[in-house]
Design an enzyme around this catalytic site. Structure first.
Site, PDB file in Angstrom:
ATOM      1  N   ALA A  15      37.567 125.002 -34.765  1.00  0.00           N
ATOM      2  CA  ALA A  15      38.149 123.890 -34.024  1.00  0.00           C
ATOM      3  C   ALA A  15      39.446 124.342 -33.356  1.00  0.00           C
ATOM      4  O   ALA A  15      39.986 125.395 -33.674  1.00  0.00           O
ATOM      5  CB  ALA A  15      38.420 122.721 -34.973  1.00  0.00           C
ATOM      6  N   CYS A  16      39.920 123.522 -32.452  1.00  0.00           N
ATOM      7  CA  CYS A  16      41.174 123.781 -31.738  1.00  0.00           C
ATOM      8  C   CYS A  16      42.289 124.054 -32.749  1.00  0.00           C
ATOM      9  O   CYS A  16      42.369 123.366 -33.759  1.00  0.00           O
ATOM     10  CB  CYS A  16      41.530 122.566 -30.879  1.00  0.00           C
ATOM     11  SG  CYS A  16      43.065 122.723 -29.971  1.00  0.00           S
ATOM     12  N   PRO A  17      43.077 125.062 -32.537  1.00  0.00           N
ATOM     13  CA  PRO A  17      43.262 125.894 -31.350  1.00  0.00           C
ATOM     14  C   PRO A  17      42.551 127.249 -31.435  1.00  0.00           C
ATOM     15  O   PRO A  17      42.785 128.109 -30.611  1.00  0.00           O
ATOM     16  CB  PRO A  17      44.772 126.111 -31.315  1.00  0.00           C
ATOM     17  CG  PRO A  17      45.132 126.240 -32.772  1.00  0.00           C
ATOM     18  CD  PRO A  17      44.205 125.260 -33.479  1.00  0.00           C
ATOM     19  N   ASP A  42      32.678 123.563 -30.786  1.00  0.00           N
ATOM     20  CA  ASP A  42      33.621 122.449 -30.695  1.00  0.00           C
ATOM     21  C   ASP A  42      33.540 121.847 -29.297  1.00  0.00           C
ATOM     22  O   ASP A  42      33.827 122.511 -28.306  1.00  0.00           O
ATOM     23  CB  ASP A  42      35.040 122.963 -30.980  1.00  0.00           C
ATOM     24  CG  ASP A  42      36.099 121.883 -30.878  1.00  0.00           C
ATOM     25  OD1 ASP A  42      35.747 120.690 -30.832  1.00  0.00           O
ATOM     26  OD2 ASP A  42      37.295 122.237 -30.849  1.00  0.00           O
ATOM     27  N   ARG A 152      45.330 117.575 -32.305  1.00  0.00           N
ATOM     28  CA  ARG A 152      45.223 118.121 -33.655  1.00  0.00           C
ATOM     29  C   ARG A 152      46.368 119.076 -33.986  1.00  0.00           C
ATOM     30  O   ARG A 152      46.925 119.020 -35.065  1.00  0.00           O
ATOM     31  CB  ARG A 152      43.868 118.825 -33.831  1.00  0.00           C
ATOM     32  CG  ARG A 152      43.519 119.090 -35.285  1.00  0.00           C
ATOM     33  CD  ARG A 152      42.133 119.672 -35.428  1.00  0.00           C
ATOM     34  NE  ARG A 152      42.097 121.101 -35.226  1.00  0.00           N
ATOM     35  CZ  ARG A 152      42.535 122.006 -36.105  1.00  0.00           C
ATOM     36  NH1 ARG A 152      43.045 121.609 -37.240  1.00  0.00           N
ATOM     37  NH2 ARG A 152      42.465 123.282 -35.844  1.00  0.00           N
TER      38      ARG A 152
END
Length: 189
Positions: A15-17, A42, A152
């Site tokens: 997931a981010c980043p 993602d 996030r």
């Protein structure tokens, strides 16, 4: 469509980043004109990779989706075209925002995460416009409002803050480190 790729990055399940972090590292290993393929699962990576390429001067070529895997293609630009990444200078930390939320109302919080992320935990009263939709939905926001942007980790919200500033918004604050380390109360669907 057959695209000649010089290097591939596997960011599936991340997931981010993390897809962006892996992309940054890999693009530095390429020569100008070479193409990087980033494989991610993602959904947020669609907007993240596009925005990152735009903010750094690299050429975003497009995305193909196959079996729930997003294959993003970025061409490394010539050194004169590459821009230095700049984090948004007007920031507030999670604790400062939490104190503001405990005080008087009227705080405008824009959450730029994907709808699924938003549904599983968001700040009370926040609105959700995913980063990838922000350009089309900017008219829903008042440029005179003081707006706190959250995601996030602070990365997508930093990109959104730059975009809104370019659109004439003057009272923008990026919340860092964002929802990944938020300890206050949250709403859920």
């Amino acid at each position: 469509m057959n695209i000649k790729v010089d290097q591939a990055v596997d960011a599936k399940g991340l997931a981010c980043p993390m897809p962006i972090i892996r992309t940054k590292k890999a693009i530095n290993e390429l020569n100008a004109g070479q193409v990087l393929e980033i494989q991610a699962t993602d959904k947020g990576s669609v907007a993240d990779i596009q925005a990152w390429a735009k903010s750094t001067g690299h050429q975003f070529l497009g995305t193909q989706v196959e079996d729930d895997v997003y294959r993003h293609y970025v061409r490394k630009s010539e050194s004169g075209e590459i821009k230095e990444e700049i984090t948004f200078p007007h920031a507030i930390n999670n604790e400062e925002l939490e104190k503001l939320l405990e005080g008087s109302g009227g705080i405008h919080i824009l959450d730029v995460r994907e709808p699924a992320e938003f549904a599983f935990g968001r700040l009370k009263g926040s609105i959700n416009i995913p980063l990838g939709d922000l350009e089309q939905r900017v008219g829903e926001l008042n440029p005179e409002d003081e707006i706190y942007l959250i995601c996030r980790t602070g990365y997508r919200s930093s990109m959104a803050a730059h975009f809104l500033t370019e659109q004439g918004f003057k009272q923008i604050k990026n919340v860092v480190p964002g929802m990944s380390q938020w300890t206050g109360s949250v709403e859920r669907n």
